[in-house]
Design an enzyme around this catalytic site. Sequence first.
Site, PDB file in Angstrom:
ATOM      1  CB  CYS A 156      -3.636   8.900  -0.105  1.00  0.00           C
ATOM      2  SG  CYS A 156      -4.340   8.698   1.062  1.00  0.00           S
TER       3      CYS A 156
ATOM      4  CE  LYS B  81      -3.277   2.954   0.583  1.00  0.00           C
ATOM      5  NZ  LYS B  81      -3.891   4.343   0.173  1.00  0.00           N
TER       6      LYS B  81
HETATM    7  N1  LIG Z   1      -9.488   8.961   2.565  1.00  0.00           N
HETATM    8  C1  LIG Z   1      -9.643   8.362   2.341  1.00  0.00           C
HETATM    9  O1  LIG Z   1      -9.818   8.386   0.652  1.00  0.00           O
HETATM   10  C2  LIG Z   1      -8.534   6.907   2.450  1.00  0.00           C
HETATM   11  C3  LIG Z   1      -8.098   6.071   1.264  1.00  0.00           C
HETATM   12  C4  LIG Z   1      -7.384   5.074   1.519  1.00  0.00           C
HETATM   13  C5  LIG Z   1      -6.866   4.941   2.635  1.00  0.00           C
HETATM   14  N2  LIG Z   1      -7.252   5.698   3.729  1.00  0.00           N
HETATM   15  C6  LIG Z   1      -6.752   5.597   5.311  1.00  0.00           C
HETATM   16  O2  LIG Z   1      -7.227   5.304   6.022  1.00  0.00           O
HETATM   17  C7  LIG Z   1      -7.691   6.180   7.259  1.00  0.00           C
HETATM   18  C8  LIG Z   1      -8.469   6.345   7.952  1.00  0.00           C
HETATM   19  O3  LIG Z   1      -8.400   7.364   6.676  1.00  0.00           O
HETATM   20  P1  LIG Z   1      -9.893   8.263   6.909  1.00  0.00           P
HETATM   21  O4  LIG Z   1      -9.960   9.026   5.875  1.00  0.00           O
HETATM   22  O5  LIG Z   1     -11.935   7.438   7.093  1.00  0.00           O
HETATM   23  O6  LIG Z   1      -9.939   9.488   8.589  1.00  0.00           O
HETATM   24  P2  LIG Z   1     -11.273  10.154   8.517  1.00  0.00           P
HETATM   25  O7  LIG Z   1     -10.420  11.077   9.650  1.00  0.00           O
HETATM   26  O8  LIG Z   1     -12.137  10.199   8.074  1.00  0.00           O
HETATM   27  O9  LIG Z   1     -12.193   8.772   9.776  1.00  0.00           O
HETATM   28  C9  LIG Z   1     -11.728   8.373  11.574  1.00  0.00           C
HETATM   29  C10 LIG Z   1     -12.423   8.629  12.015  1.00  0.00           C
HETATM   30  O10 LIG Z   1     -11.402   7.336  12.890  1.00  0.00           O
HETATM   31  C11 LIG Z   1     -12.438   7.877  13.963  1.00  0.00           C
HETATM   32  N3  LIG Z   1     -11.536   7.234  15.686  1.00  0.00           N
HETATM   33  C12 LIG Z   1     -10.607   8.023  15.672  1.00  0.00           C
HETATM   34  N4  LIG Z   1      -9.913   6.768  16.377  1.00  0.00           N
HETATM   35  C13 LIG Z   1     -11.136   6.050  17.103  1.00  0.00           C
HETATM   36  C14 LIG Z   1     -11.479   5.144  18.193  1.00  0.00           C
HETATM   37  N5  LIG Z   1     -10.563   5.363  18.688  1.00  0.00           N
HETATM   38  N6  LIG Z   1     -12.614   4.701  18.342  1.00  0.00           N
HETATM   39  C15 LIG Z   1     -13.535   5.008  17.171  1.00  0.00           C
HETATM   40  N7  LIG Z   1     -13.457   6.182  16.072  1.00  0.00           N
HETATM   41  C16 LIG Z   1     -12.210   6.981  16.484  1.00  0.00           C
HETATM   42  C17 LIG Z   1     -12.424   9.640  13.963  1.00  0.00           C
HETATM   43  O11 LIG Z   1     -12.959  10.131  14.342  1.00  0.00           O
HETATM   44  C18 LIG Z   1     -12.846   9.939  12.528  1.00  0.00           C
HETATM   45  O12 LIG Z   1     -14.682   9.873  12.158  1.00  0.00           O
HETATM   46  C19 LIG Z   1      -6.326   5.868   7.076  1.00  0.00           C
HETATM   47  O13 LIG Z   1      -5.280   5.132   7.710  1.00  0.00           O
HETATM   48  C20 LIG Z   1      -5.642   7.041   5.769  1.00  0.00           C
HETATM   49  O14 LIG Z   1      -4.503   7.060   5.419  1.00  0.00           O
HETATM   50  C21 LIG Z   1      -8.070   6.933   3.230  1.00  0.00           C
END
Ligand SMILES: NC(=O)c1ccc[n+]([C@@H]2O[C@H](COP(=O)([O-])OP(=O)(O)OC[C@H]3O[C@@H](n4cnc5c(N)ncnc54)[C@H](O)[C@@H]3O)[C@@H](O)[C@H]2O)c1
Length: 401
Positions: free
Chosen positions: A260, A206
């Site tokens: 990312c 990844k």
């Molecule tokens: N957004 C994208 O397009 C994308 C694509 C591929 C990978 N990712 C990866 O996926 C992961 C999440 O990204 P995202 O964009 O969804 O983040 P985001 O910030 O949109 O969502 C994460 C959520 O987790 C919640 N959270 C934090 N700690 C928590 C806990 N202990 N229990 C429950 N909820 C909790 C936060 O309040 C938040 O709403 C990251 O590692 C990111 O790099 C994101």
Amino acid sequence: MKNATAKSICVLGLGYVGLPTAAVLASRGYTVRGVEVNEEAATIINSGAAHIVEPELDILVEAAVQTGRLKAFPDPAEADVFLLCVPTPLNGHEPDLSYVETATRSICPFLRAGNLVVLESTSPPGTTEMIAEIIGEHTKLRPGEVFVAHAPERVLPGKVLREVVENDRVIGGVDDASTEACLQFYSTFVSGTIHPTNARMAETAKLVENAYRDVNIAFANELSMVCEELQLDVWELLRLANRHPRVDILSPGTGVGGHCIAVDPWFLIHKTGDTARMMIAARQVNDAKPRWLVNRIKQRAERFKRPRIACLGLAYKPDIDDLRESPALQVAKELMSSLDAEIRIVEPNLESHPEFSLWSCEAALADADMVVVLVAHTKFKKIPANLLAEKIIIDPAGALR
Ligand SMILES: NC(=O)c1ccc[n+]([C@@H]2O[C@H](COP(=O)([O-])OP(=O)(O)OC[C@H]3O[C@@H](n4cnc5c(N)ncnc54)[C@H](O)[C@@H]3O)[C@@H](O)[C@H]2O)c1
């Protein structure tokens, strides 16, 4: 538990990755407990709406909540499968795994033998093994009694609902049984090909995907700066060089932003240090581009007493409203703070911004001395030539070409 017959899923983190995944799982008949520490987000979700902008997500969330298959809570509970979709930000250039650690500890009281725990968050190599260790320390379960795996998410904002289902997935467990359990579960809702491997390989694959993009964009950005010194048109240079059957150079821009490509290479560099020399150089080249552009704009602005500069775009890429790590935002802020000029910020994808008053494109262009197109939004590509006549144009992403 046979994972293909898992019934209840606990999704921790209902953000850009977790909420679409939870809604898709609910639509496939799973009972999904969403765990979200942001109370406001949880309330919106439980009212049957999405708190993030993503095409058609509202409809899917509404259906999932109405049928009782998705509900958000502040805490986890017992389930067959636990999906960790929490943030993995950078602290400086160091990965911050505190969200993964907290989320893992929060599920430990509810884990039973046979459960599957999947890390979906983008993470440095070794993070999935760390999760297995935390589970070993905080539960009475013996190694092998809980399956632990990584299934990195590769969705593209704007196409998430389709890509959650259709993308190929790389899946790697901390042992073969975990890989197999994870594969069985994902094959119940993923139509893309699932590629089994081990956890470290899945984590690294990844990261390499985004580091590859970063390195290739850095080459294009470097060429744009080299061309400036050589007084050559970079776009003409790319057009000619790309006529070679095995050359396909990407396009330069304002820099590299988003959560990312600008972030993930550091997860690898952090582990390997100077061995990842090209990745470090790419990060440096891409990070340096906005400042280089600011200097170019200032040089061109020298002839005016107090220039009116239309700055078109704030988002980190075309046709979205996302400002995370945006190089365009960096340029706009630096110009505002260091140049005696009227800086007119235009971002058609935003209603407002907490720091700037936003201008309409037409108003910003009228009587502007300079136009800087920071993002190649579709709207900017359609600006009629007569609105740009006799102005100094700086167009790092080639939007007006
Ligand atoms: N957004 C994208 O397009 C994308 C694509 C591929 C990978 N990712 C990866 O996926 C992961 C999440 O990204 P995202 O964009 O969804 O983040 P985001 O910030 O949109 O969502 C994460 C959520 O987790 C919640 N959270 C934090 N700690 C928590 C806990 N202990 N229990 C429950 N909820 C909790 C936060 O309040 C938040 O709403 C990251 O590692 C990111 O790099 C994101």
